[in-house]
Design an enzyme around this catalytic site. Sequence first.
Site, short mmCIF file in Angstrom:
data_model
loop_
_atom_site.label_atom_id
_atom_site.label_comp_id
_atom_site.label_asym_id
_atom_site.label_seq_id
_atom_site.Cartn_x
_atom_site.Cartn_y
_atom_site.Cartn_z
N GLU B 206 49.18 51.38 46.46
CA GLU B 206 50.81 50.56 46.45
C GLU B 206 51.60 51.25 45.38
O GLU B 206 51.10 51.57 44.21
CB GLU B 206 50.44 49.30 46.47
CG GLU B 206 50.17 48.54 47.80
CD GLU B 206 50.11 47.00 47.60
OE1 GLU B 206 50.07 46.30 48.58
OE2 GLU B 206 50.24 46.43 46.48
N GLY B 374 46.68 41.67 45.51
CA GLY B 374 47.19 40.93 46.41
C GLY B 374 47.37 41.21 47.80
O GLY B 374 46.75 42.04 48.12
N HIS B 399 38.73 38.74 41.95
CA HIS B 399 38.78 39.80 42.51
C HIS B 399 40.24 40.25 43.27
O HIS B 399 40.84 40.90 43.44
CB HIS B 399 37.82 40.51 43.19
CG HIS B 399 37.44 40.72 44.47
ND1 HIS B 399 37.53 38.99 45.24
CD2 HIS B 399 37.41 41.35 45.45
CE1 HIS B 399 37.43 39.35 46.42
NE2 HIS B 399 37.30 40.68 46.79
N ALA B 401 42.75 38.00 46.59
CA ALA B 401 43.34 36.54 47.16
C ALA B 401 42.08 35.87 48.30
O ALA B 401 42.04 34.73 48.17
CB ALA B 401 44.37 36.63 48.02
#
Lengths: 140, 476
Positions: B206, B374, B399, B401
């Site tokens: 990302e 996330g 670590h 969600a």
Amino acid sequence: MIKNRWEHFPHDADIGVRGIGSSKEAAFAEAALALTAVVADPATVAARVKVTLSCAAPDDELLLVDWLNALVYEMATRNTLFSRFEVSIRGHALEATAWGEAVDVARHQPAVEVKGATLSSLSVHRDESGAWIAQCIVDV
Amino acid sequence: MDTGRLTRQSDFEWVLPPEGAMRVPAVIFASAELIRDMDDKVLEQASNVASLPGIVKASYAMPDAHWGYGFPIGGVAAFDPEAGGVISAGGVGFDISCGVRNLLTGLKRPEAEAVKTRLADALFQAIPAGVGSTGKLSLNDKEMDQMLLGGARWAVERGYGEAADLDRIEEAGMMAGARPECVSHRAKKRQHKEVGTLGSGNHYLELQEVVEILDAEIAQAFGLSRGDVVVSIHCGSRGLGHQIGTEFLRRMAVTAAEHGIVLPDRELACAPIHSETGQTYLGAMRAAINCALANRQVLTHLAREVFEKLLPGAKLELLFDVSHNTCKVEEHEVDGRKSRFFVHRKGATRAFGPGHPDLPEAFSKVGQPVLIGGTMGTESYILAGTEAAMANTFGSACHGAGRAMSRHQARKQWRGRQLIDDLARRGILIRSRSERGIAEEAPGAYKDVGAVVDATERAGLARTVARLRPFICIKG
């Protein structure tokens, strides 16, 4: 009359695969279809190539884990999905043929790879209707 | 979860005192809301872990804990090798050394925004992602073993990255004690085409923007400012790690009885640390850690090549690389005595506090970066380790969600194409080869990562430093 079929059952992070069949062999074959269905719709997978597999274990439960893991290995190293299975079991030894085809990303839309079959919710048994159940959680 | 059997030690700490076969308590760190939504299986699995031989102090579950296999995901447990302690393949997980690596870019969001679509397309082209994708590297047997011994150091020596990267990776980029000879031929074959690949499921690369700084002093030490662009990579040891996990879970299930270990459930398969099975697994597991470190290093190199072409002014510097599925030998103080324990972290991040000797100098005063992933539609966090975590959880924190619903449910609720379009309208570009995969990874299928991070901070396990929001996601 017991109808051979497969289903997924929920798990927080991963997925449960369950094969239901009129025989232990049928339940193992259906569990293998449930494994394919974790990745892609088995109906989209043609039976073009053939692979033979064998495994042996101390008991039925570990045999199921070995069988699914043998398929996971073939799927990973051949980049193949399987949609048809013939399974024979003698004692705790299994011999099988699996038919499938190479992954076609556009057509199969593979969602996730299976890392391995676990010992969680692992069970091979007959239910009250006489159907064989073969199930475990697979890690994705 | 039914909390009736638990004692609430503080607002964010719940304890199940030893009962039945438990040797130590089970401790869950969570808010009242998070623990209410946890599956009862988390407590069952945490208490099962508490029954294993040689466990020290307690079996812990982090605020993002959920039902795993054997150990809960979000589970932490330390074992004393001199007290019959065990090592568990299920306590590490199949994706050995899965972790998160964040890179600073020196860019602000508008600079990346100007080439956003081209950047997303070029990264998608360069990063092998998704089921069946293959890397450009094909290692022969000798080179595979070198990679398993050298980890990220091997990758840097082969031209994938810079020497300065190594200081910003746990174990300085190379896990000592790896034994490639303990890794099966099948595991190596499974890795053959997978070096430098992202994988699938919840793995991603990302581009994120730092949207909020929550601790200015630590953020400065980490080199983070509001508006900065960060590259975040989440992936693990690929097929090699998966195969090692598969093989040793089975082997430990079969050999446990030979070692006189009574398993409450076969999924807790483990072996004494000093046994041959335990030692062989350790050698193989450490090789898989190196495989994961090398993998994230190669992916870093591929990302850098893309940036060099499209944003030549950017300099991608490694902030840190953390692994959240491991077992490591660490020195910790228990009852006033320092000893070396085998600390399992399954879906839990090492979170060493300030002053820990294993930290790079840059983090010595503030604690190590704890990188929390996330979802592609929400946010990720950067935290810092604390002294309290050292005292309370063997230096461990959450670590991620954690899923709130199954993949099957998610597929019924969302359509991949619709999600991609909705996220694009919110300024988040998704690139993936599988729309079904996107539906299964829908942001709404995950718990609120903010609530997990908040509980982690309030339990004292880490300090929240920065909140980041994705704007490009290459989905595995």
